[in-house]
Write an enzyme that holds these catalytic residues in place. Structure first.
Site, PDB file in Angstrom:
ATOM      1  N   ASP A 205      43.301  -4.741   3.896  1.00 14.14           N
ATOM      2  CA  ASP A 205      43.967  -3.677   3.159  1.00 14.14           C
ATOM      3  C   ASP A 205      44.786  -4.249   2.006  1.00 14.14           C
ATOM      4  OD1 ASP A 205      44.727  -0.814   3.236  1.00 14.14           O
ATOM      5  OD2 ASP A 205      46.742  -1.590   3.598  1.00 14.14           O
ATOM      6  N   GLU A 249      39.857  -4.876   0.049  1.00  7.58           N
ATOM      7  CA  GLU A 249      40.128  -3.723  -0.805  1.00  7.58           C
ATOM      8  C   GLU A 249      40.824  -4.241  -2.058  1.00  7.58           C
ATOM      9  OE1 GLU A 249      42.536   0.521  -0.788  1.00  7.58           O
ATOM     10  OE2 GLU A 249      43.426  -1.237   0.137  1.00  7.58           O
TER      11      GLU A 249
HETATM   12  C1  GLC Z   1      45.113   1.175   1.432  1.00  5.13           C
HETATM   13  C2  GLC Z   1      44.511   2.202   2.355  1.00  5.13           C
HETATM   14  C3  GLC Z   1      45.338   3.439   2.331  1.00  5.13           C
HETATM   15  C4  GLC Z   1      46.757   3.101   2.752  1.00  5.13           C
HETATM   16  C5  GLC Z   1      47.330   1.969   1.903  1.00  5.13           C
HETATM   17  C6  GLC Z   1      48.584   1.429   2.487  1.00  5.13           C
HETATM   18  O1  GLC Z   1      45.049   1.562   0.113  1.00  5.13           O
HETATM   19  O2  GLC Z   1      43.171   2.439   1.997  1.00  5.13           O
HETATM   20  O3  GLC Z   1      44.803   4.455   3.123  1.00  5.13           O
HETATM   21  O4  GLC Z   1      47.578   4.211   2.616  1.00  5.13           O
HETATM   22  O5  GLC Z   1      46.434   0.891   1.818  1.00  5.13           O
HETATM   23  O6  GLC Z   1      48.326   0.694   3.657  1.00  5.13           O
END
Ligand code: GLC
Length: 559
Positions: A205, A249
């Site tokens: 993440d 991500e």
């Molecule tokens: C990422 C996740 C999202 C979350 C954020 C904070 O962007 O995809 O859903 O709110 O991280 O952890």
């Protein structure tokens, strides 16, 4: 040995499926999905052809960001089950040929995590340096705030100690200070723990924040090298499990994404979502013009042999359009989310694909045909295979995280609880379970489910797609994207017509041996002989995709 044949780099040709335990299947009738329910549904995923299941956070949480605010990195949210249930899930998945990866959220903790509770007791607390503090309030630019509807700064005053702590996301999610070796040790311990329980890797993440040293005016940078640290994490993980995958991500422009893959031998992340390609796909769809997607595919940096793009159409967050210009974003909003209630943070849409396309089966299938034909690893968000819609009555990003619709019965087969106790309400009307559900579609060879299953099957029959380089062909029909996936001598020509009108495209594939044909591997039409010049005319219906293998006489002998 050829890497492509050993399975060592399994993520290069896998089929990923993201699911949220809480909304997939309830096994005990309390209205909340759970690990046991998910385990019961592994047969479904295996039948669909999924080879890697990505679980969204299922850890103990304060419940302020749908599980992305964790209070214990080594546990399971008691509403969803136990660690024992988790191990059974992973074991059962493996027996069905499915790997499991889990969301790894260590850019921040919940403010209820014991470390943060301790840290805010005093400036001398042993956990104080697990987080990032500033004695004065640093200025925040608007662009830094990830959730501008709720927050106006990334610094929050902690009353007791009178200092400000950093939180890139909600104020209930204080950022961990990853430059601190003690935090790095916790990160390793956590990764090691889940690997020991059988996972095949992690969806990491918020990577750009996690692998960054957080500084503020007046702070002393500590000589922390984020790229070096990413490599350390990768080394640690692969020491523990040789073929572990790290899927990051990283929503940044391509050149910066490239850095997160590591050096020439790919010693950083193994995979990253193609956020840029995804956003330009929507612009292309909105315009009925392949141009934006073409430019994205041409800009995609080449990767080393072990690294991979994760192609996706939708995920659990808003459909972010932050990499488009304001004018381009407006075009996509106008086409797919004109109502302000569909929009979020001024940059995205809280919708799923089928509703954005007005339920038009031709366009929905076109998009998935395209996604599965692009070099990379296709990644589905649960329910995409049945055309699940969103429920705009549900708040914010959660609109797209409604319970899976298994059958036409009560609560769509998700739970036996009274409807009012469901963890989130399902959409009603045309998008409700009576009309959109897995059971009906699994019976129907003409359904979206069956179509997606065929795409998955073809993708798995041709793992070369995942190993390919892509070349976008020039021609003169703007609505049509024609690209060739090439893996050594193997070639697939994919043609997708983003416009409503039928088209005739003239393509130049370069010279080919006498007797070469184009073979339709999706619709099974007759082979089309190819002139040795490689010039060919192909007719594509509006909103249709075609996958054509280029088969030379040598290949035809055993194709
Ligand atoms: C990422 C996740 C999202 C979350 C954020 C904070 O962007 O995809 O859903 O709110 O991280 O952890």
């Amino acid at each position: 040995m050829r890497l492509s044949q050993t399975g060592d780099v399994w993520w290069k040709s896998a089929v990923f499926y993201c699911a949220d335990v809480e909304t997939f299947q309830d096994s005990d009738g309390d209205g909340i999905g759970d690990l046991r329910g998910m385990t019961e549904r592994l047969e479904y995923l295996a039948d669909l052809g999924v080879t890697c299941l990505w679980l969204m956070p299922f850890y103990p949480t304060a419940g302020r960001d749908d599980g992305y605010d964790i209070t214990d990195f080594f546990g399971v949210d008691p509403r969803l089950g136990t660690l024992g249930d988790f191990v059974e899930l992973v074991r059962t998945a493996r027996s069905r040929g499915i790997r499991v990866i889990v969301d790894f959220v260590m850019n921040h903790t919940s403010d209820r995590h014991p470390w943060f509770r301790s840290a805010r007791r005093s400036v001398d607390d042993p956990y104080r340096r697990h987080y990032v503090w500033s004695p004065t309030k640093p200025r925040t630019s608007k662009a830094e705030v990830v959730f501008p509807d709720q927050e106006d700064s990334i610094w929050e005053l902690d009353d007791k100690t009178g200092e400000y702590y950093l939180h890139h996301f909600y104020k209930t999610q204080p950022d961990l200070n990853v430059a601190n070796p003690a935090v790095q040790e916790e990160i390793a311990r956590t990764l090691g723990f889940w690997l020991e329980l059988g996972v095949s890797g992690f969806r990491i993440d918020a990577v750009p924040f996690l692998f960054a040293e957080d500084t503020y005016p007046g702070s002393e940078p500590g000589g922390f090298d984020p790229q070096r640290y990413l490599k350390d994490v990768r080394d640690f993980v692969t020491r523990r499990l040789g073929d572990a995958a790290l899927l990051g991500e990283v929503n940044l422009p391509y050149p910066q994404q490239k850095e997160f893959f590591g050096g020439a031998d790919g010693d950083g992340l193994n995979m990253q979502f193609d956020f840029n390609g995804m956003q330009r796909l929507y612009l292309s769809l909105a315009r009925g013009d392949a141009g934006p997607l073409t430019s994205a595919l041409r800009e995609r940096p080449p990767l080393d042999v072990t690294s991979q793009w994760a192609n996706f159409v939708r995920n659990h967050d808003e459909l972010t359009l932050d990499k488009l210009s304001i004018a381009e974003r407006k075009e996509v909003f106008a086409a797919f989310g004109p109502d302000p209630g569909m929009q979020l943070y001024g940059r995205g849409l809280r919708r799923r694909l089928p509703t954005m396309l007005g339920g038009d089966q031709r366009r929905i299938r076109l998009v998935y045909s395209l996604m599965f034909s692009l070099p990379g690893t296709p990644t589905l968000f649960y329910g995409e295979e049945i055309g699940l819609g969103e429920n705009l009555d549900v708040e914010g990003r959660l609109a797209v995280r409604t319970p899976m619709q298994w059958d036409a019965g009560a609560n769509g087969g998700f739970s036996t609880a009274p409807r009012r106790r469901l963890t989130r309400p399902q959409p009603a009307g045309l998008w409700g379970p009576e009309h959109v559900n897995a059971a009906d579609q699994r019976q129907d060879p003409g359904s979206l489910w069956s179509f997606v299953r065929t795409l998955i099957r073809r993708y798995r029959q041709m793992p070369q797609i995942g190993w390919s380089d892509v070349e976008v062909l020039d021609h003169d029909v703007p609505a049509v994207l024609a690209h060739v996936c090439r893996c050594e001598d193997w070639r697939l020509l994919a043609i997708h017509n983003l416009g409503a009108d039928d088209a005739l495209v003239t393509l130049d594939l370069g010279t080919v041996p006498e007797g070469t044909v184009l073979r339709d591997v999706l619709d099974g039409r007759d082979d089309q002989p190819l002139d040795p010049s490689g010039r060919v005319e192909v007719r594509v219906d509006g909103y249709r995709g075609q996958w054509l293998r280029v088969l030379t006489p040598g290949e035809l002998a055993y194709a």
